[in-house]
Scaffold this motif. Structure first.
Motif, PDB file in Angstrom:
ATOM      1  N   PHE A 179      -6.945  21.492   3.716  1.00 32.55           N
ATOM      2  CA  PHE A 179      -6.706  20.039   3.619  1.00 32.55           C
ATOM      3  C   PHE A 179      -6.893  19.389   4.985  1.00 32.55           C
ATOM      4  CE2 PHE A 179      -4.976  19.409  -0.634  1.00 32.55           C
ATOM      5  CZ  PHE A 179      -4.791  20.729  -1.015  1.00 32.55           C
ATOM      6  N   TYR A 180      -6.381  20.048   6.000  1.00 33.90           N
ATOM      7  CA  TYR A 180      -6.507  19.491   7.352  1.00 33.90           C
ATOM      8  C   TYR A 180      -7.977  19.400   7.754  1.00 33.90           C
ATOM      9  CZ  TYR A 180      -1.469  20.053   7.922  1.00 33.90           C
ATOM     10  OH  TYR A 180      -0.115  19.957   7.789  1.00 33.90           O
ATOM     11  N   MET A 181      -8.729  20.400   7.349  1.00 37.04           N
ATOM     12  CA  MET A 181     -10.160  20.372   7.666  1.00 37.04           C
ATOM     13  C   MET A 181     -10.833  19.197   6.975  1.00 37.04           C
ATOM     14  SD  MET A 181     -10.556  22.849   9.704  1.00 37.04           S
ATOM     15  CE  MET A 181      -8.983  22.221  10.241  1.00 37.04           C
ATOM     16  N   TRP A 182     -10.383  18.944   5.760  1.00 42.13           N
ATOM     17  CA  TRP A 182     -10.985  17.837   5.017  1.00 42.13           C
ATOM     18  C   TRP A 182     -10.543  16.502   5.602  1.00 42.13           C
ATOM     19  CZ3 TRP A 182     -15.093  18.694   2.395  1.00 42.13           C
ATOM     20  CH2 TRP A 182     -15.620  17.694   1.573  1.00 42.13           C
ATOM     21  N   TYR A 183      -9.283  16.401   6.007  1.00 38.73           N
ATOM     22  CA  TYR A 183      -8.831  15.155   6.641  1.00 38.73           C
ATOM     23  C   TYR A 183      -9.609  14.925   7.940  1.00 38.73           C
ATOM     24  CZ  TYR A 183      -4.693  16.040   3.718  1.00 38.73           C
ATOM     25  OH  TYR A 183      -3.846  16.316   2.689  1.00 38.73           O
ATOM     26  N   ASN A 209      -2.752  14.194   8.631  1.00 41.06           N
ATOM     27  CA  ASN A 209      -2.843  13.630   7.286  1.00 41.06           C
ATOM     28  C   ASN A 209      -4.014  12.646   7.269  1.00 41.06           C
ATOM     29  OD1 ASN A 209      -1.870  10.902   8.080  1.00 41.06           O
ATOM     30  ND2 ASN A 209       0.027  12.009   8.494  1.00 41.06           N
ATOM     31  N   SER A 210      -4.425  12.282   6.061  1.00 44.08           N
ATOM     32  CA  SER A 210      -5.668  11.508   5.945  1.00 44.08           C
ATOM     33  C   SER A 210      -5.574  10.165   6.656  1.00 44.08           C
ATOM     34  CB  SER A 210      -6.020  11.308   4.474  1.00 44.08           C
ATOM     35  OG  SER A 210      -4.976  10.615   3.819  1.00 44.08           O
ATOM     36  N   HIS A 211      -4.419   9.536   6.577  1.00 43.73           N
ATOM     37  CA  HIS A 211      -4.278   8.203   7.176  1.00 43.73           C
ATOM     38  C   HIS A 211      -4.440   8.273   8.688  1.00 43.73           C
ATOM     39  CE1 HIS A 211      -2.012   4.719   8.811  1.00 43.73           C
ATOM     40  NE2 HIS A 211      -2.668   4.091   7.862  1.00 43.73           N
ATOM     41  N   ILE A 259      -6.643  13.611  -2.586  1.00 41.02           N
ATOM     42  CA  ILE A 259      -6.305  15.038  -2.655  1.00 41.02           C
ATOM     43  C   ILE A 259      -5.029  15.324  -1.877  1.00 41.02           C
ATOM     44  CG2 ILE A 259      -8.698  15.728  -3.012  1.00 41.02           C
ATOM     45  CD1 ILE A 259      -8.872  16.636  -0.207  1.00 41.02           C
ATOM     46  N   GLU A 260      -4.779  14.538  -0.867  1.00 41.61           N
ATOM     47  CA  GLU A 260      -3.525  14.706  -0.128  1.00 41.61           C
ATOM     48  C   GLU A 260      -2.342  14.422  -1.056  1.00 41.61           C
ATOM     49  OE1 GLU A 260      -3.212  12.122   3.229  1.00 41.61           O
ATOM     50  OE2 GLU A 260      -1.177  12.722   3.695  1.00 41.61           O
ATOM     51  N   ALA A 261      -2.443  13.308  -1.778  1.00 40.80           N
ATOM     52  CA  ALA A 261      -1.340  12.924  -2.654  1.00 40.80           C
ATOM     53  C   ALA A 261      -1.165  13.907  -3.796  1.00 40.80           C
ATOM     54  CB  ALA A 261      -1.598  11.521  -3.204  1.00 40.80           C
ATOM     55  N   LYS A 262      -2.268  14.404  -4.303  1.00 39.25           N
ATOM     56  CA  LYS A 262      -2.171  15.212  -5.522  1.00 39.25           C
ATOM     57  C   LYS A 262      -1.955  16.700  -5.265  1.00 39.25           C
ATOM     58  CE  LYS A 262      -4.156  15.841 -10.026  1.00 39.25           C
ATOM     59  NZ  LYS A 262      -5.227  15.553 -10.951  1.00 39.25           N
ATOM     60  N   PHE A 263      -2.556  17.216  -4.201  1.00 37.75           N
ATOM     61  CA  PHE A 263      -2.570  18.679  -4.070  1.00 37.75           C
ATOM     62  C   PHE A 263      -1.892  19.246  -2.823  1.00 37.75           C
ATOM     63  CE2 PHE A 263      -6.315  17.865  -6.784  1.00 37.75           C
ATOM     64  CZ  PHE A 263      -6.082  18.758  -7.817  1.00 37.75           C
ATOM     65  N   GLU A 264      -1.764  18.447  -1.771  1.00 37.14           N
ATOM     66  CA  GLU A 264      -1.362  19.074  -0.493  1.00 37.14           C
ATOM     67  C   GLU A 264      -0.055  19.842  -0.582  1.00 37.14           C
ATOM     68  OE1 GLU A 264      -1.497  16.884   3.370  1.00 37.14           O
ATOM     69  OE2 GLU A 264       0.464  17.813   3.664  1.00 37.14           O
ATOM     70  N   LYS A 265       0.937  19.230  -1.172  1.00 38.57           N
ATOM     71  CA  LYS A 265       2.262  19.861  -1.208  1.00 38.57           C
ATOM     72  C   LYS A 265       2.215  21.215  -1.923  1.00 38.57           C
ATOM     73  CE  LYS A 265       7.055  18.456  -1.866  1.00 38.57           C
ATOM     74  NZ  LYS A 265       7.600  19.436  -2.805  1.00 38.57           N
ATOM     75  N   GLN A 266       1.498  21.221  -3.053  1.00 38.65           N
ATOM     76  CA  GLN A 266       1.379  22.496  -3.792  1.00 38.65           C
ATOM     77  C   GLN A 266       0.818  23.593  -2.909  1.00 38.65           C
ATOM     78  OE1 GLN A 266      -1.150  22.456  -7.256  1.00 38.65           O
ATOM     79  NE2 GLN A 266      -0.743  20.291  -7.551  1.00 38.65           N
ATOM     80  N   TYR A 267      -0.238  23.278  -2.208  1.00 37.63           N
ATOM     81  CA  TYR A 267      -0.892  24.283  -1.374  1.00 37.63           C
ATOM     82  C   TYR A 267      -0.018  24.654  -0.182  1.00 37.63           C
ATOM     83  CZ  TYR A 267      -5.468  24.438  -3.667  1.00 37.63           C
ATOM     84  OH  TYR A 267      -6.494  24.668  -4.552  1.00 37.63           O
ATOM     85  N   ALA A 268       0.652  23.657   0.372  1.00 32.09           N
ATOM     86  CA  ALA A 268       1.473  23.925   1.556  1.00 32.09           C
ATOM     87  C   ALA A 268       2.657  24.827   1.219  1.00 32.09           C
ATOM     88  CB  ALA A 268       1.960  22.612   2.148  1.00 32.09           C
ATOM     89  N   GLU A 269       3.150  24.702  -0.009  1.00 32.60           N
ATOM     90  CA  GLU A 269       4.345  25.460  -0.371  1.00 32.60           C
ATOM     91  C   GLU A 269       4.038  26.660  -1.254  1.00 32.60           C
ATOM     92  OE1 GLU A 269       6.872  22.499  -2.083  1.00 32.60           O
ATOM     93  OE2 GLU A 269       7.213  21.502  -0.152  1.00 32.60           O
ATOM     94  N   ASP A 270       2.791  26.924  -1.489  1.00 32.52           N
ATOM     95  CA  ASP A 270       2.405  28.043  -2.353  1.00 32.52           C
ATOM     96  C   ASP A 270       2.886  29.364  -1.727  1.00 32.52           C
ATOM     97  OD1 ASP A 270      -0.302  28.698  -4.425  1.00 32.52           O
ATOM     98  OD2 ASP A 270       0.742  30.270  -3.338  1.00 32.52           O
ATOM     99  N   MET A 311     -17.057  21.195  10.952  1.00 33.42           N
ATOM    100  CA  MET A 311     -17.718  21.343  12.247  1.00 33.42           C
ATOM    101  C   MET A 311     -18.688  20.177  12.487  1.00 33.42           C
ATOM    102  SD  MET A 311     -17.568  23.352  14.743  1.00 33.42           S
ATOM    103  CE  MET A 311     -18.437  23.298  16.297  1.00 33.42           C
ATOM    104  N   GLY A 312     -19.448  19.840  11.461  1.00 33.80           N
ATOM    105  CA  GLY A 312     -20.430  18.778  11.624  1.00 33.80           C
ATOM    106  C   GLY A 312     -19.800  17.392  11.629  1.00 33.80           C
ATOM    107  N   LEU A 313     -18.977  17.137  10.613  1.00 33.60           N
ATOM    108  CA  LEU A 313     -18.470  15.775  10.421  1.00 33.60           C
ATOM    109  C   LEU A 313     -17.109  15.553  11.062  1.00 33.60           C
ATOM    110  CD1 LEU A 313     -19.509  15.555   6.674  1.00 33.60           C
ATOM    111  CD2 LEU A 313     -20.613  14.416   8.602  1.00 33.60           C
ATOM    112  N   GLY A 314     -16.421  16.662  11.367  1.00 27.76           N
ATOM    113  CA  GLY A 314     -15.131  16.542  12.046  1.00 27.76           C
ATOM    114  C   GLY A 314     -15.295  16.603  13.544  1.00 27.76           C
ATOM    115  N   TYR A 315     -15.972  17.646  14.020  1.00 27.46           N
ATOM    116  CA  TYR A 315     -16.086  17.840  15.466  1.00 27.46           C
ATOM    117  C   TYR A 315     -17.275  17.103  16.069  1.00 27.46           C
ATOM    118  CZ  TYR A 315     -12.151  20.908  15.557  1.00 27.46           C
ATOM    119  OH  TYR A 315     -10.877  21.377  15.482  1.00 27.46           O
TER     120      TYR A 315
END
Lengths: 526, 399
Positions: A458-462, A217-219, A428-439, A372-376
């Motif tokens: 979402f995980y990639m963005w976090y 998660n983002s935190h 985006i975690e607060a607003k969208f994650e659940k919808q996408y996770a349970e879609d 890849m660039g900003l995460g890894y």
């Protein structure tokens, strides 16, 4: 004899340096004074791999030898890392195949006949039968796959998940029921970078969304400094807490392997070398590769890179109790990847190559390129980030608008819908994650097709949230302007333009560090 | 005598418009237009309940454009009387006392020529208040014509004078500007469509199209129903902005409808073989087609969940694939004009007048033309969406 990592300061004699740029490369002339961090050369590999494996299984760390843990009538589960590592994939035979064969041989000798093999893909896409075969080898595949004893983990198969309890931080530990109810779980790991292995293996690889959301998660991600340092990574701290609960219920025999930096061979061997040491043959190879790739149709270019296999050498294999095994693993990884870097710089430059953990046999979409660039690469540090707080990161990648509907269906929607609304990970975690996770559609595709789970983008963005928080400017060189703008970044045509664009935050004479990877390096910033 | 635009019978021009109108819109307002600016006799208001009206503003409706472009089906040829003066979206001023409405009153007009206007016994539709379903639109003391604006005897809004029956008229409140009042007729149609959609609280709705019909339908759905998520399909930037202002929860481009609806409803998206159009299993509870094209109707039928409702609010084209209607057991409903007794127990025009007073409609009438600049007006109306205009109107008093 291998050479350690190397830090070069660009002067007037320094030739143009190679930069990875998606499915291609370019030679870039960096400003004088730019600090270039080269990865160490490949360590010499273990000479007799089978012997090393046998030795690890028979003389494990803080554990009984594997044969003593095996008995007739027991339930044995072997879990293994999925195709997200190593990168690029390994030439056959895969090290996992060799270890699994050795474990199975000992199990057969002990009369164990209840054996199942699980690809620990968590919320990653399922592996195709061919991809499973590539990892475990033909013999194991034929023996187990037709009977359904070799399969992908399904994090959405509620009937086959077991909730083992909660950590002292209230984190749910829910993993594969088969693994949880086994008398012995053998985990076969490949450590390409310091992030992998340890309790990250089972506690994440065989876990459900219910469990993963506690650290993905983002935190947590923003407070992981860095992913390559499990003692300073909040994500790893959580995984380690989960590991405590897990090992109270499940007997785990952890087998970890480490690989050297021998990534590019054959016509791409020049990528392993430092430019001023290129022979005429290397220069010719570079020119041929660059021109050939530029002229090749996208499909062919893609195939060339997808088919790339690396000739890694094994630098170590250790087995036994998770924590001490992982300590040994980290020693080996650090020996291979650590490069000492003195102090942070105003600007970090990185070339993003054609492949990342989540686009094996697929395409690198814009979100994966960012990850890849900003995460890894951004997180490939120990101590402090290479770039100072509020400094600038300059990346190379075309960042084309290109998505695989087969592998990344939710990424397209994430890009179009979520990023159109906000690029802030917490929002985006607060607003969208659940919808996408349970879609249900994404769950359907994850379970029956070869799609990453709906929540995966979402995980990639976090994953990039630490970089977003830390950096003042992020500019992509040569990238599709629209796609990077959608992600909240800027695009420049050339490095000079990029430096001009970031000059308001870092000045006109910034200190610059170019991280010359891959092959992999871990900047030990002091 | 008065100045008016007149639609006249010209099979050659009709066929020419039909053949090339879609591809060369300019030709419709040029030599191929079956429309001409003429000086003709004023219509007479010599029966009880009829009065003369001088239009102030008169809108150009999609159905008017359809008629000029030859895309209107011959089906309607039996319910119009040629030649006629088009224009049924009007705000005007009464030139005569009309029963309880004194001369000089500003009025808007329900254009349907019902049994009451024709002086015949009420048919079943009119008797029940469903005046838009009148069965007697070709008889009585007025020439055939489904509405004012399609009838030889009444004149229309695209002329300097028309006549109307008291049953058609609604007084405009003093505070309502002409620019808002001229929108009352299409708003009444949107009110009717919203109520015909029979939306249950929280149901998801797709509105395909963000022209005047789609935008007003969105507004009416948000104002008059307890719809949950309303997704609007909009092509142009201004349309997207207005759709949100009128109550859309989200706006998608035409090529994003399947993805957007699938995402918002958690549906399954399937792609048939051999290039056949994709469709959803699941989808919105109610879809409103406010375009009338084959593509739009195909889309709304394919993104509506099983047992859902599809409301055809635009004049429908032919050739849509009806497989989903059968396979998904869809309920397909048409909405035409508006009724004098809607399901909420009121005339749609009364509700529309209230809406016109409080909705964010400033700037919706984006262009006004005198009658003699009718070619430019029709050109503008034809490209309204692209040009960021919702409604083009004739400023009749300036003509």
């Amino acid at each position: 004899m291998s050479r350690p990592g190397f830090v070069l300061e660009v002067d007037d004699r320094t030739p143009p340096l190679l930069v990875h740029n998606g499915e291609g490369f370019l030679l870039e002339r960096f400003p004088q004074g730019t600090r270039v961090v080269y990865p160490p050369e490949a360590l010499p590999p273990v000479r007799d791999v089978d012997e090393a494996i046998q030795n690890a299984l028979l003389h494990p760390i803080e554990s009984e030898p594997l044969p003593e843990l095996l008995r007739a009538g027991m339930r044995l589960t072997i879990a293994f890392d999925d195709i997200s590592i190593p990168l690029p994939p390994m030439k056959k035979p895969d090290i996992r195949q060799r270890i699994i064969e050795a474990v199975l041989e000992l199990a057969a000798q002990a009369g164990v006949d209840d054996v199942e093999l699980i690809s620990a893909n968590a919320l990653h896409r399922r592996l195709t039968p061919n991809e499973l075969r590539d990892i475990v080898g033909e013999r194991v595949f034929r023996s187990f796959f037709p009977d359904g004893k070799l399969y992908n983990f399904d994090a959405e198969d509620a009937a086959n998940l077991t909730h083992l309890g909660q950590t002292r931080h209230g984190e749910d530990v829910e993993i594969s029921k088969r693994a949880a109810e086994s008398d012995l779980l053998v985990y076969v790991n490949v450590n390409l970078v310091a992030m992998d292995g340890g309790h990250k293996s089972t506690s994440i690889g065989l876990a459900s969304y219910k469990s993963l959301k506690h650290h993905h998660n983002s935190h947590t991600m923003i407070h992981s400094r860095s992913f390559m340092d499990h003692k300073r990574s909040k994500m790893h701290e959580s995984a380690w807490r989960m590991g405590e609960i897990l090992t109270q219920h499940v007997k785990v025999f952890q087998i970890e392997t480490t690989l050297n930096n021998d990534i590019f061979g054959g016509p791409l061997e020049f990528l392993q070398k430092r430019e001023w040491e290129w022979s005429v043959k290397d220069q010719a190879s570079f020119l041929a590769a660059k021109r050939g790739l530029a002229a090749a149709p996208a499909k062919l270019r893609h195939k060339i890179f997808t088919d790339t296999r690396s000739n890694y050498g094994l630098t170590g294999v250790h087995a036994g109790k998770i924590e001490p095994v992982h300590d040994k693993t980290l020693e080996n990884v650090h020996r291979q990847h650590l490069v000492e870097v003195q102090g942070q710089s105003d600007v970090a430059i990185m070339g993003v190559p054609f492949i990342g953990p989540y686009n094996v046999n697929s395409v690198m979409n814009p979100i994966l390129a960012a990850c890849m660039g900003l995460g890894y690469y951004f997180n490939s540090y120990r101590g402090n980030p290479v770039v100072r707080k509020d400094g600038a990161v300059i990346l190379y990648h075309p960042v084309d608008y290109e998505f695989s509907q087969l592998h990344h269906p939710s990424y397209v929607d994430f890009f179009e819908e979520v990023l159109a609304e906000s690029t802030d990970p917490a929002t985006i975690e607060a607003k969208f994650e659940k919808q996408y996770a349970e879609d249900p559609w994404y769950i359907h595709l994850y379970r029956t097709s070869y799609a990453y789970h709906g929540v995966h983008p979402f995980y990639m963005w976090y994953w990039i949230s630490h970089a977003l928080d830390h950096c003042g400017d992020i500019v992509w060189v040569g990238a599709n302007r629209k796609t990077v703008e959608r992600m909240g970044f800027r695009s420049a045509s050339t490095l000079s333009d990029a430096l001009e664009m970031v000059s308001h935050s870092v000045g006109r004479s910034p200190s610059i560090t170019y991280l010359h990877n891959p092959p992999h390096l871990l900047a030990d910033v002091r | 005598m008065m100045l008016a635009l007149e639609m006249y019978r010209s099979p050659a021009k009709f066929l020419a418009a039909k053949a090339v109108g879609g591809r060369i819109p300019g030709i419709l307002t040029g030599p191929a237009a079956p429309l001409r600016l003429v000086t003709i006799n004023e219509p007479k208001a010599d029966r009880d309940g009829w009065a003369r009206i001088r239009p102030i503003l008169s809108g150009i409706c999609g159905s008017d454009l359809g008629m000029v472009t030859g895309s209107t089906k011959l089906y309607f040829s039996a319910v119009v009387s040629m030649p006629f003066v088009p224009g049924h979206e009007i705000v005007g001023e009464l030139l005569d006392d009309c029963e309880d409405l004194p001369k000089g009153t500003r009025v808007v007009m329900d254009s349907v020529l019902t049994c009451a206007a024709r002086g015949v016994e009420p048919c079943a539709g009119c008797a029940s208040g469903n005046t838009n379903r009148c069965d007697r639109i070709t008889v009585g003391h007025v020439a055939p014509g489904l509405q004012t604006g399609f009838c030889q005897d009444t004149g229309g809004g695209w002329g300097n004078l028309l006549v109307a029956h008291r049953s058609q008229l609604y007084a405009v409140p003093d505070g309502l500007t002409d620019e808002r009042a001229v929108l009352v007729e299409p708003l009444a149609g949107a009110v009717h469509a919203a109520l015909r959609a029979k939306i249950q609280p929280g149901q998801s709705v797709l509105v395909s199209g963000a022209g005047a019909v789609g935008l007003f339908a969105t507004l009416a759905l948000r104002e008059l129903t307890q719809a949950g998520r309303i997704t609007v399909v909009a092509k142009h930037a201004k349309q997207r902005e207005l759709a949100r202002a009128f109550g859309a929860s989200d706006v998608v481009a035409p090529d994003e409808v399947f993805r957007g609806v699938r995402r918002s409803t958690g549906a399954f998206r399937l792609k048939p073989d051999f290039g056949a159009g994709e469709f959803l299993l699941g989808g919105v509870d109610v879809a409103v087609d406010a375009v009338g094209s084959k593509d739009s109707i195909d889309t709304v039928l394919r993104v509506t969940k099983a047992g859902g409702r599809v409301v055809l609010s635009g004049m429908p084209a032919s050739g849509a694939d009806l497989s989903p209607v059968w396979f998904r057991e869809l309920e397909v409903t048409g909405t035409y004009a508006s009724a004098q007794l809607e399901v909420n127990g009121r005339p749609a025009f009364e509700t529309a007048l209230e809406l016109a007073g409080r909705a964010p409609l400033d700037g919706i009438v984006g262009a006004r033309y005198p009658l003699y600049r009718w070619r430019e007006a029709l050109d503008h109306a034809h490209s309204a969406g692209r040009l960021g205009t919702v409604k083009v109107a004739f400023d009749v008093r300036a003509s």
